[in-house]
Design an enzyme around this catalytic site. Structure first.
Site, PDB file in Angstrom:
ATOM      1  N   ASP A   1       0.872  -1.163   0.000  1.00  0.00           N
ATOM      2  CA  ASP A   1       0.000   0.000   0.000  1.00  0.00           C
ATOM      3  C   ASP A   1       0.921   1.227   0.000  1.00  0.00           C
ATOM      4  O   ASP A   1       2.102   1.105   0.331  1.00  0.00           O
ATOM      5  CB  ASP A   1      -0.879  -0.019   1.257  1.00  0.00           C
TER       6      ASP A   1
ATOM      7  N   ASP B   1      -7.178  -1.475   4.650  1.00  0.00           N
ATOM      8  CA  ASP B   1      -6.312  -2.519   4.112  1.00  0.00           C
ATOM      9  C   ASP B   1      -6.677  -3.915   4.638  1.00  0.00           C
ATOM     10  O   ASP B   1      -6.122  -4.908   4.175  1.00  0.00           O
ATOM     11  CB  ASP B   1      -4.846  -2.243   4.475  1.00  0.00           C
TER      12      ASP B   1
ATOM     13  N   ASP C   1      -1.326  -0.638   6.260  1.00  0.00           N
ATOM     14  CA  ASP C   1      -1.443  -0.177   7.644  1.00  0.00           C
ATOM     15  C   ASP C   1      -2.845   0.202   8.062  1.00  0.00           C
ATOM     16  O   ASP C   1      -3.191   0.099   9.226  1.00  0.00           O
ATOM     17  CB  ASP C   1      -0.535   1.043   7.874  1.00  0.00           C
TER      18      ASP C   1
END
Length: 644
Positions: free
Chosen positions: A347, A539, A535
């Protein structure tokens, strides 16, 4: 995250499922170890030596030396015999039962020296094995001692110790010099330093003062700190770490499951083979003594303890070594999966970037400069508390407050102000279009700058790329990771800038959480294993979809619950370190399995052919176990990489 009422697994209670007993008889009383096992073993060794000396005198009948050998066997072997009887009553084929059968049978056929040698060297091996296992367990168990049980609370001007689990959120606790922080919180007063190595693996202390976030398990320096509690005892950072480490034993790797299944089949099969080895050749040759002796060697060498001790201990040592580096693993299966993964997906925000915004690019319109664009933008945004505004003001750094007047802000759109006597608008696409400005000549940006009705430029803002992000990507590629990909919900421009800064060539931008899941499923096709690193709470779905989900930091509960591995210090470079450590762990596991099987099969074969002694059989059992356990414990001594 709910605190668990009780722990199902602790480091000292690893599941060593081989059908063998691994108590190793410390014979402790009142928590203190007895010296009798050592003393009795020394006396037994003296009696065995006396037996061999007596055999040097031809004038003495053999039964005199046999008495000395038998006494040595009884003195050294009675604990083994007691456990062998217990195993028999439970219909369990363990090493103590096998050795007991071998010793009794050796005495029956008159091999008293063999009986003495087997019991003494078996007990010596057991002691070394116990030492090696306990040392490894203590190293791992130390990880669960990072959470204090009490906290200091000021009551009526006096510090009172209270149970940490009774402290409510919002309570102010006092942490004295060199104490461990018992609960997560925010420093309200005091100045000190905090050693966070037990939590994050970082060796550099954190300077602590009012406003500093502290986590349970950190060690206070020389100052006294007043900390306001922000998390309950069960939800604290230390509790999360302890829960993950203690529960890791229940998530077995495929190698552990295979060894356990193998042991349950292997031991009865080898015992049956030993019986056949004793009976069938004896019926043919009539030489019962010789073939029974060979079958006894077969029995002693057969126990698979080296496998069932060293394999789970290797995985648990890997989990322990990772925890010391701020890498929390929820089970051995993820060590195995991460070690062979060839696709790593990141990410962007909060993972490759810090989440702290910074100006990444200033784009002036024709006839204007970057300096001019940023100056007017900073003046217009000077009084705003929006993170983007703060990033712009910080980037310019020399705004004259006296030059700003008539500041107004429209939430979600932008701001306006008089800067240097000119009307300035700063905002997004919607604000510009509402003001009748054409922004098509400029690339997409978060903020466009209009001065006196003229569009003079745009400012792109993005998260600050972590200082180790590019290094992480390089190291992953050096480790043989074929695909390093970034998935983000940010726009194309922001994604491209971050990808370029990190050295990532493959990325996808503008993705919703469900789009990330779809993209990851596509990447899984033909991959040896996928890792997703993220994080945020958004996610969680993609963390759960990946073969290994890696959560950054002890942040959101959802991400930590969905993640299989947690990097507590928010440094992506820990991922490359974890892969190296886990590949070494798997290498040691494979070596131990191969070493144990080769030695055992060799001794079993040589024993059946009459070419191996009982000494070799004892080594194939406890000797190989000790060496395998010591080899597994090397994982705990792997030095942490510097500069992380």
């Amino acid at each position: 995250m709910q605190a668990r009422a009780e722990h199902s697994h602790t480091p000292a209670e690893m599941d060593l499922d081989c059908g063998c007993s691994h108590d190793h008889h410390s014979h402790s009383g009142g928590g203190k170890k007895s010296l009798w096992p050592v003393v009795s073993l020394i006396i037994a060794a003296v009696l065995m030596a006396a037996g061999f000396i007596l055999r040097l005198f031809d004038s003495l009948p053999e039964f005199v030396s046999n008495i000395s050998f038998a006494a040595a066997a009884v003195l050294a072997g009675y604990p083994v015999l007691i456990d062998g009887i217990r195993a028999l009553l439970k219909l369990r084929l363990d090493e103590h039962l096998l050795v007991s059968i071998a010793v009794i049978a050796a005495c029956i056929i008159g091999e008293f020296p063999e009986a003495a040698v087997v019991t003494i060297f078996f007990q010596v091996g057991e002691m070394f094995e116990e030492f090696a296992v306990n040392r490894s367990k203590k190293s791992i168990a130390a990880l669960t001692e990072i959470r204090p049980d009490t906290a200091n609370v000021m009551e009526n001007g006096t510090l009172v110790k209270k149970r940490a689990e009774e402290i409510a959120i919002g309570t102010v606790i006092t942490v004295l010099p060199f104490e461990r922080v018992p609960l997560d919180g925010t420093v309200r007063s005091g100045q000190s330093s905090l050693d966070a190595s037990a939590i994050t693996g970082e060796s550099i202390p954190i300077e602590a003062s009012a406003g500093t976030q502290s986590l349970s398990g950190m060690i206070n320096g020389s100052g006294t700190l007043e900390i306001e509690v922000t998390n309950s005892y069960g939800d604290s950072a230390a509790s999360r770490i302890i829960d993950m480490v203690e529960n890791a034993a229940s998530r077995k790797a495929s190698a552990e499951r295979t060894v356990s299944k193998f042991a349950r089949i292997y031991t009865p099969a080898v015992v049956a083979a030993a019986v056949l080895l004793a009976v069938i050749p004896s019926l043919i040759t009539g030489n019962w003594g010789e073939w029974i002796h060979r079958s006894l060697i077969f029995l002693v060498a057969s126990c698979p303890c080296a496998l069932v001790l060293s394999v789970p201990l290797s995985f648990f040592a890997g989990i322990g070594a990772a925890s010391k580096r701020g890498i929390l693993v929820k089970g051995g299966e993820f060590i195995e999966k991460l070690s062979k993964a060839d696709t790593v997906v990141f990410d962007k925000t909060g993972t490759l970037t810090t989440g702290e915004l910074a100006v990444s690019r200033v784009i002036p319109a024709p006839g204007h400069t970057e300096e001019e664009t940023l100056q007017y933008a900073a003046g217009c945004e000077y009084y705003s508390n929006h993170p983007i505004a703060k990033a712009i003001v910080a980037a310019y750094g020399k705004t004259d407050e006296a030059a700003i007047a008539d500041f107004q802000e429209t939430p979600g759109h932008g701001a306006s102000a008089q800067v240097l006597g000119k009307k300035v608008l700063c905002g997004g696409k919607a604000m510009m279009e509402r003001s009748g400005l054409d922004i098509s000549a400029l690339p997409p940006a978060q903020v466009y700058v209009c001065v006196a009705g003229e569009l003079i430029g745009a400012v792109q803002v993005s998260g600050t790329v972590r200082d180790d992000a590019a290094q992480t990507v390089r190291e992953l590629k050096q480790l043989g990771v074929k695909h390093v990909v970034m998935l983000t919900g940010d726009n194309e421009n922001a994604a491209a800038q971050t990808a370029q800064a990190c050295g990532i060539t493959e990325y996808r931008a503008g993705l919703l959480p469900e789009d990330k899941v779809t993209a990851l499923e596509e990447l899984r096709q033909g991959s040896a294993g996928t890792v997703f690193v993220g994080d945020g709470i958004n996610d969680a779905p993609v963390l759960a979809t990946a073969d290994v989900g890696v959560a950054m930091g002890l942040g959101t509960d959802a991400a930590i619950e969905a993640g299989d591995i947690v990097l507590t210090n928010n440094r992506p470079s820990r991922l490359a370190e974890a892969i190296r450590l886990f590949r070494r762990t798997i290498g040691i596991v494979k070596f131990n399995i191969a070493f144990a099987l080769i030695v055992k099969m060799a001794v079993l074969l040589l024993g059946a052919l009459g070419l191996a002694s009982m000494w070799a059989a004892v080594f194939a059992d406890v000797g190989v176990s000790v060496l395998a356990v010591l080899n597994a414990s090397r994982i705990l001594r792997v030095k942490q990489e510097k500069g992380r």
